[in-house]
Design a protein around this motif. Structure first.
Motif, PDB file in Angstrom:
ATOM      1  N   GLU A  81      10.001 -37.198  22.276  1.00  0.00           N
ATOM      2  CA  GLU A  81       8.911 -37.742  21.458  1.00  0.00           C
ATOM      3  C   GLU A  81       9.459 -38.482  20.248  1.00  0.00           C
ATOM      4  O   GLU A  81       8.944 -39.534  19.856  1.00  0.00           O
ATOM      5  CB  GLU A  81       7.989 -36.609  21.015  1.00  0.00           C
ATOM      6  CG  GLU A  81       6.717 -37.051  20.344  1.00  0.00           C
ATOM      7  CD  GLU A  81       5.716 -37.671  21.295  1.00  0.00           C
ATOM      8  OE1 GLU A  81       4.709 -38.219  20.809  1.00  0.00           O
ATOM      9  OE2 GLU A  81       5.932 -37.636  22.523  1.00  0.00           O
ATOM     10  N   SER A  99      10.600 -41.863  21.380  1.00  0.00           N
ATOM     11  CA  SER A  99       9.468 -42.732  21.691  1.00  0.00           C
ATOM     12  C   SER A  99       8.827 -43.291  20.430  1.00  0.00           C
ATOM     13  O   SER A  99       8.499 -44.477  20.358  1.00  0.00           O
ATOM     14  CB  SER A  99       8.420 -41.966  22.504  1.00  0.00           C
ATOM     15  OG  SER A  99       8.887 -41.686  23.798  1.00  0.00           O
ATOM     16  N   VAL A 100       8.651 -42.441  19.432  1.00  0.00           N
ATOM     17  CA  VAL A 100       8.023 -42.883  18.181  1.00  0.00           C
ATOM     18  C   VAL A 100       8.903 -43.920  17.477  1.00  0.00           C
ATOM     19  O   VAL A 100       8.416 -44.948  16.993  1.00  0.00           O
ATOM     20  CB  VAL A 100       7.746 -41.682  17.266  1.00  0.00           C
ATOM     21  CG1 VAL A 100       7.412 -42.130  15.850  1.00  0.00           C
ATOM     22  CG2 VAL A 100       6.590 -40.857  17.830  1.00  0.00           C
ATOM     23  N   THR A 132       8.865 -47.196  19.614  1.00  0.00           N
ATOM     24  CA  THR A 132       7.582 -47.889  19.492  1.00  0.00           C
ATOM     25  C   THR A 132       7.444 -48.534  18.122  1.00  0.00           C
ATOM     26  O   THR A 132       6.942 -49.660  17.991  1.00  0.00           O
ATOM     27  CB  THR A 132       6.422 -46.911  19.730  1.00  0.00           C
ATOM     28  OG1 THR A 132       6.513 -46.385  21.065  1.00  0.00           O
ATOM     29  CG2 THR A 132       5.073 -47.605  19.565  1.00  0.00           C
ATOM     30  N   LEU A 178       9.444 -51.742  18.150  1.00  0.00           N
ATOM     31  CA  LEU A 178       8.802 -52.816  18.902  1.00  0.00           C
ATOM     32  C   LEU A 178       7.625 -53.405  18.133  1.00  0.00           C
ATOM     33  O   LEU A 178       7.455 -54.633  18.060  1.00  0.00           O
ATOM     34  CB  LEU A 178       8.344 -52.291  20.258  1.00  0.00           C
ATOM     35  CG  LEU A 178       7.683 -53.310  21.203  1.00  0.00           C
ATOM     36  CD1 LEU A 178       8.620 -54.478  21.479  1.00  0.00           C
ATOM     37  CD2 LEU A 178       7.266 -52.629  22.505  1.00  0.00           C
ATOM     38  N   ASP A 179       6.807 -52.540  17.526  1.00  0.00           N
ATOM     39  CA  ASP A 179       5.644 -53.027  16.777  1.00  0.00           C
ATOM     40  C   ASP A 179       6.053 -53.808  15.536  1.00  0.00           C
ATOM     41  O   ASP A 179       5.356 -54.733  15.111  1.00  0.00           O
ATOM     42  CB  ASP A 179       4.748 -51.852  16.380  1.00  0.00           C
ATOM     43  CG  ASP A 179       4.000 -51.267  17.570  1.00  0.00           C
ATOM     44  OD1 ASP A 179       3.895 -51.953  18.599  1.00  0.00           O
ATOM     45  OD2 ASP A 179       3.534 -50.119  17.468  1.00  0.00           O
ATOM     46  N   ARG A 209      11.254 -41.292  29.105  1.00  0.00           N
ATOM     47  CA  ARG A 209      10.805 -42.005  27.904  1.00  0.00           C
ATOM     48  C   ARG A 209      11.602 -43.291  27.694  1.00  0.00           C
ATOM     49  O   ARG A 209      11.047 -44.306  27.267  1.00  0.00           O
ATOM     50  CB  ARG A 209      10.937 -41.098  26.671  1.00  0.00           C
ATOM     51  CG  ARG A 209      10.062 -39.870  26.698  1.00  0.00           C
ATOM     52  CD  ARG A 209       8.581 -40.213  26.762  1.00  0.00           C
ATOM     53  NE  ARG A 209       7.755 -39.033  26.667  1.00  0.00           N
ATOM     54  CZ  ARG A 209       7.267 -38.543  25.537  1.00  0.00           C
ATOM     55  NH1 ARG A 209       7.517 -39.171  24.394  1.00  0.00           N
ATOM     56  NH2 ARG A 209       6.529 -37.453  25.531  1.00  0.00           N
ATOM     57  N   GLN A 238       9.920 -46.992  27.484  1.00  0.00           N
ATOM     58  CA  GLN A 238      10.101 -47.883  26.344  1.00  0.00           C
ATOM     59  C   GLN A 238      10.739 -49.207  26.768  1.00  0.00           C
ATOM     60  O   GLN A 238      10.414 -50.266  26.215  1.00  0.00           O
ATOM     61  CB  GLN A 238      10.952 -47.198  25.274  1.00  0.00           C
ATOM     62  CG  GLN A 238      10.256 -46.047  24.565  1.00  0.00           C
ATOM     63  CD  GLN A 238       9.002 -46.499  23.836  1.00  0.00           C
ATOM     64  OE1 GLN A 238       8.962 -47.598  23.275  1.00  0.00           O
ATOM     65  NE2 GLN A 238       7.983 -45.663  23.828  1.00  0.00           N
ATOM     66  N   ALA A 241       7.939 -51.169  28.163  1.00  0.00           N
ATOM     67  CA  ALA A 241       7.060 -51.653  27.095  1.00  0.00           C
ATOM     68  C   ALA A 241       7.647 -52.898  26.432  1.00  0.00           C
ATOM     69  O   ALA A 241       6.917 -53.856  26.123  1.00  0.00           O
ATOM     70  CB  ALA A 241       6.835 -50.554  26.058  1.00  0.00           C
ATOM     71  N   SER A 242       8.963 -52.909  26.225  1.00  0.00           N
ATOM     72  CA  SER A 242       9.608 -54.087  25.635  1.00  0.00           C
ATOM     73  C   SER A 242       9.515 -55.282  26.573  1.00  0.00           C
ATOM     74  O   SER A 242       9.228 -56.409  26.149  1.00  0.00           O
ATOM     75  CB  SER A 242      11.076 -53.780  25.322  1.00  0.00           C
ATOM     76  OG  SER A 242      11.190 -52.793  24.324  1.00  0.00           O
ATOM     77  N   ARG A 246       5.955 -56.601  26.428  1.00  0.00           N
ATOM     78  CA  ARG A 246       5.586 -57.269  25.171  1.00  0.00           C
ATOM     79  C   ARG A 246       6.179 -58.671  25.102  1.00  0.00           C
ATOM     80  O   ARG A 246       5.489 -59.629  24.718  1.00  0.00           O
ATOM     81  CB  ARG A 246       6.058 -56.413  23.987  1.00  0.00           C
ATOM     82  CG  ARG A 246       5.564 -56.862  22.608  1.00  0.00           C
ATOM     83  CD  ARG A 246       4.091 -56.563  22.380  1.00  0.00           C
ATOM     84  NE  ARG A 246       3.776 -55.156  22.455  1.00  0.00           N
ATOM     85  CZ  ARG A 246       3.850 -54.284  21.446  1.00  0.00           C
ATOM     86  NH1 ARG A 246       4.246 -54.695  20.247  1.00  0.00           N
ATOM     87  NH2 ARG A 246       3.494 -53.019  21.601  1.00  0.00           N
ATOM     88  N   PRO A 270      11.858 -49.613  11.762  1.00  0.00           N
ATOM     89  CA  PRO A 270      11.317 -48.414  12.385  1.00  0.00           C
ATOM     90  C   PRO A 270      11.648 -47.185  11.588  1.00  0.00           C
ATOM     91  O   PRO A 270      12.631 -47.124  10.872  1.00  0.00           O
ATOM     92  CB  PRO A 270      12.024 -48.398  13.747  1.00  0.00           C
ATOM     93  CG  PRO A 270      13.249 -49.200  13.548  1.00  0.00           C
ATOM     94  CD  PRO A 270      12.903 -50.253  12.560  1.00  0.00           C
TER      95      PRO A 270
END
Length: 248
Positions: free
Chosen positions: A66, A69-70, A73, A76-77, A128, A132, A135-136, A139, A221
């Motif tokens: 976790e 992941s946080v 993320t 990425l954001d 995870r 991720q 997700a990249s 995006r 991050p």
């Protein structure tokens, strides 16, 4: 005469407590490595007993996954927001490269190296890491498709272009633990050059495009680390047992 009125203890809601645990674990992971994310270590950081951490994360493996992941993320954001109402695809891609090349993102590069290595032995973390990475890919592909639709980019395969770009970025990021101050310019801008080639852009497009003021000042991050400003409603917390699993 001193007042005998005692301030009522304010307990965190379960949601707030869990978020606090994960955010703390992500910070430790970014600055020290995933191996340092144990139930006892996070309990020490929060000045609570390990049993409180194990109530939310019975297995340290789950907390490690976790935390990664946080942090991933958040990276990425910060680099490429999902919602992009204030600029063009070219500007957002240029911003992405500007931010990812900065020293502020060395910690997240090291975390990715760390996570990929440990994921060989930790199935939960491996899932995870895969999520991720996907997700990249998604995006960047979404940004490229938007650019193609607007006539800014040219490519027949946005997915392949996205993966080409990310593979080069990952390769450069794998050197986060070494001194890169003497890299030739052609190597330092290899990811940008790859993107310009893949997207039919002239050389220099992504380094010369004008960006709005403040665009390259995004937080890295891991969050700001600032404390909460207000009190939380009272809610029961589990007993802080001293028993915990330390398999992290």
């Amino acid at each position: 005469m001193p007042s005998s009125v005692q301030r009522k203890r304010i307990r965190k809601t379960p949601e707030a407590r869990r978020a606090e645990i994960v955010e703390t674990a992500a910070r430790v992971a970014l600055t020290e490595g995933l191996e340092c994310v144990t139930l006892r270590r996070i309990a020490d950081e929060l000045a609570v007993r390990p049993g409180l951490i194990s109530h939310y994360f019975p297995s340290a493996e789950d907390l490690v996954a976790e935390a990664f992941s946080v942090a991933a993320t958040g990276e990425l954001d910060a680099l490429l927001p999902a919602d992009r109402p204030d600029g063009t695809p070219t500007q957002y891609l240029a911003r992405y490269f500007t931010l990812s090349a900065g020293e502020a993102y060395d910690d997240i590069s090291r975390l990715w190296i760390n996570a990929r290595h440990l994921s060989r032995y930790r199935p939960v973390l491996r899932d995870r890491v895969s999520a991720q990475e996907l997700a990249s890919d998604d995006r960047i592909e979404g940004l490229i498709r938007e650019g193609v639709e607007r006539g800014e980019f040219r490519t027949d395969d946005p997915r392949a272009a996205a993966i080409h770009i990310l593979v080069v970025l990952d390769g450069l990021g794998s050197h986060a633990n070494t001194d890169r101050s003497d890299l030739p310019e052609a190597v330092a801008r290899m990811a940008v050059t790859t993107a310009e080639r893949e997207l039919g852009l002239a050389y220099g497009t992504l380094t010369e495009v004008a960006l709005p003021v403040g665009w390259t000042e995004a937080k890295g991050p891991g969050g700001s680390g600032e404390p909460d400003g207000g009190e939380e409603p009272e809610a029961p917390e589990p007993p802080e047992s001293s028993e915990s699993s330390e398999t992290g």
